[in-house]
Design an enzyme around this catalytic site. Structure first.
Site, PDB file in Angstrom:
ATOM      1  N   SER A   7       1.044  -1.102   0.046  1.00  0.00           N
ATOM      2  CA  SER A   7      -0.110  -0.098  -0.052  1.00  0.00           C
ATOM      3  C   SER A   7       0.912   1.514  -0.153  1.00  0.00           C
ATOM      4  O   SER A   7       0.137   2.330  -0.100  1.00  0.00           O
ATOM      5  CB  SER A   7      -0.800  -0.155   1.250  1.00  0.00           C
ATOM      6  OG  SER A   7      -0.147  -0.055   2.476  1.00  0.00           O
ATOM      7  N   GLY A  98      -3.255  -3.929   5.728  1.00  0.00           N
ATOM      8  CA  GLY A  98      -2.785  -3.157   4.441  1.00  0.00           C
ATOM      9  C   GLY A  98      -3.512  -3.288   3.290  1.00  0.00           C
ATOM     10  O   GLY A  98      -4.515  -3.467   3.239  1.00  0.00           O
ATOM     11  N   SER A  99      -2.831  -3.387   2.250  1.00  0.00           N
ATOM     12  CA  SER A  99      -3.322  -3.521   0.772  1.00  0.00           C
ATOM     13  C   SER A  99      -3.828  -5.088   0.604  1.00  0.00           C
ATOM     14  O   SER A  99      -4.181  -5.415  -0.554  1.00  0.00           O
ATOM     15  CB  SER A  99      -2.177  -3.166  -0.437  1.00  0.00           C
ATOM     16  OG  SER A  99      -2.262  -1.842  -0.288  1.00  0.00           O
ATOM     17  N   VAL A 100      -3.354  -5.942   1.559  1.00  0.00           N
ATOM     18  CA  VAL A 100      -4.214  -7.234   1.120  1.00  0.00           C
ATOM     19  C   VAL A 100      -5.734  -7.086   1.467  1.00  0.00           C
ATOM     20  O   VAL A 100      -6.586  -8.001   1.151  1.00  0.00           O
ATOM     21  CB  VAL A 100      -3.664  -8.229   2.320  1.00  0.00           C
ATOM     22  CG1 VAL A 100      -4.257  -9.749   2.011  1.00  0.00           C
ATOM     23  CG2 VAL A 100      -2.200  -8.677   2.121  1.00  0.00           C
TER      24      VAL A 100
END
Length: 376
Positions: A7, A98-100
């Protein structure tokens, strides 16, 4: 690992940072799984690598889960979820992912597409009328593949401390900015694009984004421990979050942040077991239809035909041995994450850490020992 997208737009980062306690919360395999004894040498090697890496970088806590051939074969916590109160990490510890978060949101988009309520190639204003019209039209598919030209974080925005009551309020951070380029012509990673997609989910479904995720993604997938990282809520098993200025500096508490502006792109808490179960549901065609999963897991292309190595919410590539790999990583304030899926080998690995200290190109080091040797 170039296919992993964090991210903060790091090229590929993975995990760990601070004072390592003994391993804790060792999970057992599910009924019918491969005998643990057969995998113990492999598990022991990966466990040592995790602990050694934590010791070097100084990560307070970490957790890993591995699913192979449809079974949870290893799930374990390491170190501390709270250094102050000596709380150990277990497989139930909730970390910032995060970006997961993006693969989770991609599943919501896929469900709406299957229901005929979302057109991938419609302009985003069909679902979010308040989003300003730009010089060029941008489609849902382009936004989901980081091809729309929407910008990423500016300095200081990643550390947001303002609370946004609604998804639409959070769009104000970037919605009036010009596009970086004509959509489709370039790939440029943008977490803000995924914030816009949460508004698309609301417009297409008629439900608040977090309600839709809970009712239609987390619930059906059995993800009982995945929630929004609400800073004012009492969330059982939520870890504390840590940071370290450099490799020799002390471990300190990560600064306060409010992730309400970016639930879809980087604002969820989860466990390694929830994440591997989610990926298993996709791999087996239970949460989404196989054709939809194939769409999410197929690389998009720029207008001149170049593969982006990114589908819809997932990085798409091959490892050094040529195996197909779909994955995502995540970086957040006080957390790092990785979720890897080897579809052909039916292997899924999730790793979460409660520190933003990271290192490059490590994710495969956790997965490779569980893979059968590749064949020409």
């Amino acid at each position: 690992m170039r296919h992993l997208r964090s991210s903060r737009n790091f090229p590929a980062l993975l995990l760990v940072g601070l004072v390592v306690g003994c391993a804790s919360g060792r999970g057992s395999a599910e009924p019918g799984a491969a005998p643990v004894a057969a995998l113990e040498p492999t598990i022991a090697g990966v466990r040592k690598f995790i602990l050694d890496t934590m010791r070097v970088l100084g990560a307070p806590g970490a957790a890993i889960s591995v699913r192979k051939d449809g079974h949870l074969v290893w799930s374990e916590g390491f170190g501390s979820a709270s250094l102050e109160q000596h709380v150990p990490v277990t497989p139930l510890t909730r970390f910032r992912i995060g970006s997961v978060s993006k693969p989770l949101t991609a599943a919501a988009l896929g469900l709406l597409s299957e229901q005929g309520r979302l057109d991938w190639d419609a302009p985003v204003q069909r679902y979010v009328p308040s989003f300003p019209v730009k010089r060029y039209p941008i489609t849902v598919r382009q936004v989901a593949g980081h091809l729309a030209g929407i910008r990423h974080y500016l300095p200081g925005e990643f550390e947001n401390q303002k609370h946004y009551k609604t998804v639409l309020e959070g769009l104000a951070i970037f919605q009036n900015d010009s596009l970086l380029f004509e959509p489709g012509t370039r790939y440029a990673y943008s977490s803000y694009g995924w914030n816009l997609l949460s508004a698309v989910v609301e417009g297409a479904s008629g439900e608040p984004f977090l309600d839709f995720m809970a009712r239609h993604v987390f619930g059906p997938a059995g993800m009982a421990h995945t929630v929004a990282d609400q800073p004012d809520s009492i969330i059982p098993d939520r870890t504390r979050f840590y940071t370290r200025a450099d490799s020799v500096g002390p471990v300190v508490n990560a600064p306060y942040v409010d992730n309400s502006y970016k639930w879809a792109g980087g604002g969820f808490l989860s466990t390694t077991e929830d994440l591997t179960l989610f990926a298993e549901q996709l791999l087996d065609g239970r949460l989404l239809k196989p054709a939809t999963v194939s769409l999410l897991w197929t690389t998009q292309h720029t207008s001149d035909g170049k593969a982006t190595d990114y589908g819809i919410g997932w990085g798409v590539t091959r490892d050094a041995q040529g195996r197909r790999l779909v994955s995502h990583d995540g970086g957040s304030v006080g957390g790092t994450a990785a979720l890897l899926v080897y579809p052909d080998e039916h292997l899924i690995v999730a790793l979460l850490v409660n520190s933003d200290r990271t290192f490059v190109e490590a994710a495969n080091r956790y997965a490779q020992p569980f893979l059968a040797p590749s064949h020409p």
